[in-house]
Design a protein around this motif. Structure first.
Motif, PDB file in Angstrom:
ATOM      1  N   LEU A 163       0.824  -1.211   0.000  1.00  0.00           N
ATOM      2  CA  LEU A 163       0.000   0.000   0.000  1.00  0.00           C
ATOM      3  C   LEU A 163       0.859   1.263   0.000  1.00  0.00           C
ATOM      4  O   LEU A 163       0.485   2.265  -0.616  1.00  0.00           O
ATOM      5  CB  LEU A 163      -0.923   0.012   1.212  1.00  0.00           C
ATOM      6  CG  LEU A 163      -2.246  -0.746   1.108  1.00  0.00           C
ATOM      7  CD1 LEU A 163      -2.969  -0.736   2.443  1.00  0.00           C
ATOM      8  CD2 LEU A 163      -3.141  -0.152   0.029  1.00  0.00           C
ATOM      9  N   LYS A 164       1.977   1.211   0.693  1.00  0.00           N
ATOM     10  CA  LYS A 164       2.792   2.418   0.839  1.00  0.00           C
ATOM     11  C   LYS A 164       3.984   2.464  -0.119  1.00  0.00           C
ATOM     12  O   LYS A 164       4.871   3.319   0.063  1.00  0.00           O
ATOM     13  CB  LYS A 164       3.287   2.533   2.282  1.00  0.00           C
ATOM     14  CG  LYS A 164       4.187   1.401   2.733  1.00  0.00           C
ATOM     15  CD  LYS A 164       4.565   1.556   4.196  1.00  0.00           C
ATOM     16  CE  LYS A 164       5.523   0.466   4.643  1.00  0.00           C
ATOM     17  NZ  LYS A 164       6.809   0.529   3.946  1.00  0.00           N
ATOM     18  N   VAL A 165       4.028   1.568  -1.096  1.00  0.00           N
ATOM     19  CA  VAL A 165       5.139   1.596  -2.055  1.00  0.00           C
ATOM     20  C   VAL A 165       5.108   2.921  -2.820  1.00  0.00           C
ATOM     21  O   VAL A 165       4.112   3.277  -3.444  1.00  0.00           O
ATOM     22  CB  VAL A 165       5.048   0.409  -3.033  1.00  0.00           C
ATOM     23  CG1 VAL A 165       6.018   0.608  -4.198  1.00  0.00           C
ATOM     24  CG2 VAL A 165       5.364  -0.886  -2.313  1.00  0.00           C
ATOM     25  N   PHE A 166       6.198   3.627  -2.748  1.00  0.00           N
ATOM     26  CA  PHE A 166       6.303   4.910  -3.445  1.00  0.00           C
ATOM     27  C   PHE A 166       7.549   4.970  -4.323  1.00  0.00           C
ATOM     28  O   PHE A 166       7.480   5.316  -5.503  1.00  0.00           O
ATOM     29  CB  PHE A 166       6.339   6.058  -2.434  1.00  0.00           C
ATOM     30  CG  PHE A 166       6.892   7.336  -2.987  1.00  0.00           C
ATOM     31  CD1 PHE A 166       6.131   8.126  -3.832  1.00  0.00           C
ATOM     32  CD2 PHE A 166       8.189   7.737  -2.692  1.00  0.00           C
ATOM     33  CE1 PHE A 166       6.647   9.308  -4.351  1.00  0.00           C
ATOM     34  CE2 PHE A 166       8.715   8.897  -3.212  1.00  0.00           C
ATOM     35  CZ  PHE A 166       7.938   9.692  -4.049  1.00  0.00           C
ATOM     36  N   ASP A 167       8.702   4.627  -3.728  1.00  0.00           N
ATOM     37  CA  ASP A 167       9.972   4.829  -4.425  1.00  0.00           C
ATOM     38  C   ASP A 167      10.080   4.022  -5.702  1.00  0.00           C
ATOM     39  O   ASP A 167      10.605   4.492  -6.714  1.00  0.00           O
ATOM     40  CB  ASP A 167      11.150   4.525  -3.501  1.00  0.00           C
ATOM     41  CG  ASP A 167      10.852   3.385  -2.549  1.00  0.00           C
ATOM     42  OD1 ASP A 167       9.860   2.674  -2.777  1.00  0.00           O
ATOM     43  OD2 ASP A 167      11.602   3.199  -1.572  1.00  0.00           O
ATOM     44  N   LEU A 168       9.569   2.782  -5.690  1.00  0.00           N
ATOM     45  CA  LEU A 168       9.642   1.951  -6.892  1.00  0.00           C
ATOM     46  C   LEU A 168       8.878   2.596  -8.048  1.00  0.00           C
ATOM     47  O   LEU A 168       9.391   2.717  -9.167  1.00  0.00           O
ATOM     48  CB  LEU A 168       9.087   0.560  -6.597  1.00  0.00           C
ATOM     49  CG  LEU A 168       8.993  -0.399  -7.787  1.00  0.00           C
ATOM     50  CD1 LEU A 168      10.380  -0.810  -8.241  1.00  0.00           C
ATOM     51  CD2 LEU A 168       8.161  -1.623  -7.436  1.00  0.00           C
ATOM     52  N   ILE A 169       7.648   3.023  -7.775  1.00  0.00           N
ATOM     53  CA  ILE A 169       6.824   3.638  -8.819  1.00  0.00           C
ATOM     54  C   ILE A 169       7.424   4.969  -9.258  1.00  0.00           C
ATOM     55  O   ILE A 169       7.466   5.287 -10.454  1.00  0.00           O
ATOM     56  CB  ILE A 169       5.383   3.822  -8.316  1.00  0.00           C
ATOM     57  CG1 ILE A 169       4.789   2.472  -7.911  1.00  0.00           C
ATOM     58  CG2 ILE A 169       4.512   4.482  -9.375  1.00  0.00           C
ATOM     59  CD1 ILE A 169       3.410   2.581  -7.286  1.00  0.00           C
ATOM     60  N   TRP A 170       7.907   5.744  -8.297  1.00  0.00           N
ATOM     61  CA  TRP A 170       8.418   7.072  -8.635  1.00  0.00           C
ATOM     62  C   TRP A 170       9.675   6.982  -9.489  1.00  0.00           C
ATOM     63  O   TRP A 170       9.864   7.762 -10.422  1.00  0.00           O
ATOM     64  CB  TRP A 170       8.695   7.863  -7.365  1.00  0.00           C
ATOM     65  CG  TRP A 170       8.957   9.309  -7.606  1.00  0.00           C
ATOM     66  CD1 TRP A 170      10.156   9.951  -7.592  1.00  0.00           C
ATOM     67  CD2 TRP A 170       7.980  10.304  -7.937  1.00  0.00           C
ATOM     68  NE1 TRP A 170       9.998  11.278  -7.881  1.00  0.00           N
ATOM     69  CE2 TRP A 170       8.676  11.523  -8.092  1.00  0.00           C
ATOM     70  CE3 TRP A 170       6.600  10.279  -8.095  1.00  0.00           C
ATOM     71  CZ2 TRP A 170       8.014  12.711  -8.408  1.00  0.00           C
ATOM     72  CZ3 TRP A 170       5.948  11.461  -8.409  1.00  0.00           C
ATOM     73  CH2 TRP A 170       6.651  12.657  -8.564  1.00  0.00           C
ATOM     74  N   ILE A 171      10.544   6.047  -9.195  1.00  0.00           N
ATOM     75  CA  ILE A 171      11.781   5.906  -9.978  1.00  0.00           C
ATOM     76  C   ILE A 171      11.486   5.405 -11.386  1.00  0.00           C
ATOM     77  O   ILE A 171      12.090   5.863 -12.361  1.00  0.00           O
ATOM     78  CB  ILE A 171      12.754   4.954  -9.255  1.00  0.00           C
ATOM     79  CG1 ILE A 171      13.232   5.584  -7.952  1.00  0.00           C
ATOM     80  CG2 ILE A 171      13.944   4.613 -10.145  1.00  0.00           C
ATOM     81  CD1 ILE A 171      14.052   4.663  -7.087  1.00  0.00           C
ATOM     82  N   MET A 172      10.518   4.478 -11.509  1.00  0.00           N
ATOM     83  CA  MET A 172      10.258   3.878 -12.814  1.00  0.00           C
ATOM     84  C   MET A 172       9.383   4.745 -13.703  1.00  0.00           C
ATOM     85  O   MET A 172       9.665   4.898 -14.895  1.00  0.00           O
ATOM     86  CB  MET A 172       9.600   2.499 -12.622  1.00  0.00           C
ATOM     87  CG  MET A 172      10.523   1.463 -11.997  1.00  0.00           C
ATOM     88  SD  MET A 172       9.760  -0.177 -11.897  1.00  0.00           S
ATOM     89  CE  MET A 172       9.552  -0.576 -13.636  1.00  0.00           C
ATOM     90  N   THR A 173       8.305   5.324 -13.169  1.00  0.00           N
ATOM     91  CA  THR A 173       7.352   6.037 -14.034  1.00  0.00           C
ATOM     92  C   THR A 173       6.960   7.415 -13.528  1.00  0.00           C
ATOM     93  O   THR A 173       6.337   8.175 -14.259  1.00  0.00           O
ATOM     94  CB  THR A 173       6.058   5.218 -14.181  1.00  0.00           C
ATOM     95  OG1 THR A 173       5.410   5.114 -12.903  1.00  0.00           O
ATOM     96  CG2 THR A 173       6.353   3.825 -14.723  1.00  0.00           C
ATOM     97  N   LYS A 174       7.287   7.732 -12.241  1.00  0.00           N
ATOM     98  CA  LYS A 174       6.831   8.982 -11.613  1.00  0.00           C
ATOM     99  C   LYS A 174       5.304   9.125 -11.661  1.00  0.00           C
ATOM    100  O   LYS A 174       4.765  10.228 -11.717  1.00  0.00           O
ATOM    101  CB  LYS A 174       7.497  10.191 -12.258  1.00  0.00           C
ATOM    102  CG  LYS A 174       8.978  10.331 -11.919  1.00  0.00           C
ATOM    103  CD  LYS A 174       9.558  11.605 -12.487  1.00  0.00           C
ATOM    104  CE  LYS A 174      10.962  11.837 -11.943  1.00  0.00           C
ATOM    105  NZ  LYS A 174      11.876  10.711 -12.199  1.00  0.00           N
TER     106      LYS A 174
END
Length: 322
Positions: free
Chosen positions: A255-266
């Motif tokens: 639920l709190k995953v942020f860094d993975l999504i932000w690095i890959m697609t923002k």
């Protein structure tokens, strides 16, 4: 004429007459001392929880209930706005897609992580040669820093020089814009998150398999039960408590995953992979005029969702133990 000296027996440590005469008083003193000792051990943990959990939660709630600007954030004199920030984000056109993407990302990751982790745990439970070595190699995605994993998957899914599109080219398929297409961006980050989460499920479920008595499998084999029947009748039912905690921890983490999504697609392209976590960051820090209140309100929603699932897990566990 010398007089023989007679040594008197030494007395026990002196106690007050009241304490010696009252065992209940001695018991109370012992309990008080035990409580003080326990409190001395617990105090550092309480200080840590208050400093790094309770205060940030209070601060986030305060941000969501006030109308903060950059000036008022520095000066600390933001006016109280009540539930206005929550009403603002619930009425925002971005709320629906962000919530939908969060649910798809979370449950899609959990299903495949748990399924693959359970299959690998059962596979390694056979104790063949090099099983320990291979199991250790499967832990590499979990041990790598997340920024390294996210950067690696970004390179692999690159539209022009990525190894995935190169593999598609070798078998005669057209390249795919994994990170640049609105139809594939969310799928790409889900695949990366599944790869990262499989080792966690493998470790927890494998440890649960070690607690199942081997005698049950031997008795089932003598009764003519095949591998699938043994798994369905013995392994899976006895793994339910371990599976429940594995899925709960995976849910809270995903639920709190942020860094993975932000690095890959923002969160892009065009907010096609934006979740509540990335939207909260964009509101609070991703614009020239930060919206601290609405960003904190989105974070509060994530906390409430995680807390609700945690309470649901506790209730289910109590029913199973009853």
């Amino acid at each position: 004429m010398s007089v023989a000296r007679v040594d008197r027996p030494r007395r026990a440590p002196a106690l007050s007459r009241t304490a010696a005469a009252d065992p209940l008083l001695l018991r109370r003193r012992y309990r008080r001392r035990a409580r003080l000792t326990a409190l001395a051990f617990v105090t550092p943990l309480l200080v840590y929880l208050a400093a790094f959990y309770a205060f940030p939660l209070y601060r986030n709630l305060d941000l969501s209930l006030r109308d903060y600007t950059v000036r008022s954030f520095v000066s600390g004199d933001a006016p109280y706005s009540g539930w206005a920030n929550f009403s603002k984000i619930l009425g925002d056109p971005m709320f629906g897609p962000a919530l939908r993407h969060t649910m798809v990302f979370t449950f899609g990751s959990l299903v495949f992580q748990y399924t693959a982790g359970l299959a690998l745990a059962v596979f390694f439970d056979r104790h063949f040669r090099l099983a320990a070595t291979l199991r250790a190699l499967f832990l590499i995605p979990w041990l790598l820093p997340l920024i390294v994993s996210a950067s690696t998957w970004s390179w692999m899914f690159n539209s022009e020089s990525g190894v995935v599109n190169y593999g598609l080219h070798l078998i005669g398929l057209d390249p795919v814009g994994w990170l640049t297409s609105p139809h594939w961006a969310l799928t790409s980050v889900i695949v990366a998150n599944i790869w990262i989460g499989i080792p966690f499920n493998l470790v927890i479920l494998y440890s649960g398999l070690q607690n199942i008595p081997a005698e049950l499998y031997e008795a089932a084999a003598l009764d003519g039960a095949g591998p699938w029947q043994r798994f369905r009748r013995i392994t899976f039912p006895l793994l339910r408590p371990v599976s429940a905690i594995t899925l709960l921890l995976g849910l809270v983490y995903t639920l709190k995953v942020f860094d993975l999504i932000w690095i890959m697609t923002k969160g892009g392209p065009g907010d096609s992979s934006s979740t509540l976590a990335t939207w909260s960051y964009q509101l609070g820090f991703g614009t020239l005029l930060p919206k601290f209140g609405p960003g904190a309100a989105v974070g509060d929603l994530l906390i409430v969702v995680a807390l609700a699932f945690g309470l649901l897990y506790v209730r289910v566990q109590r029913r199973q133990e009853a």
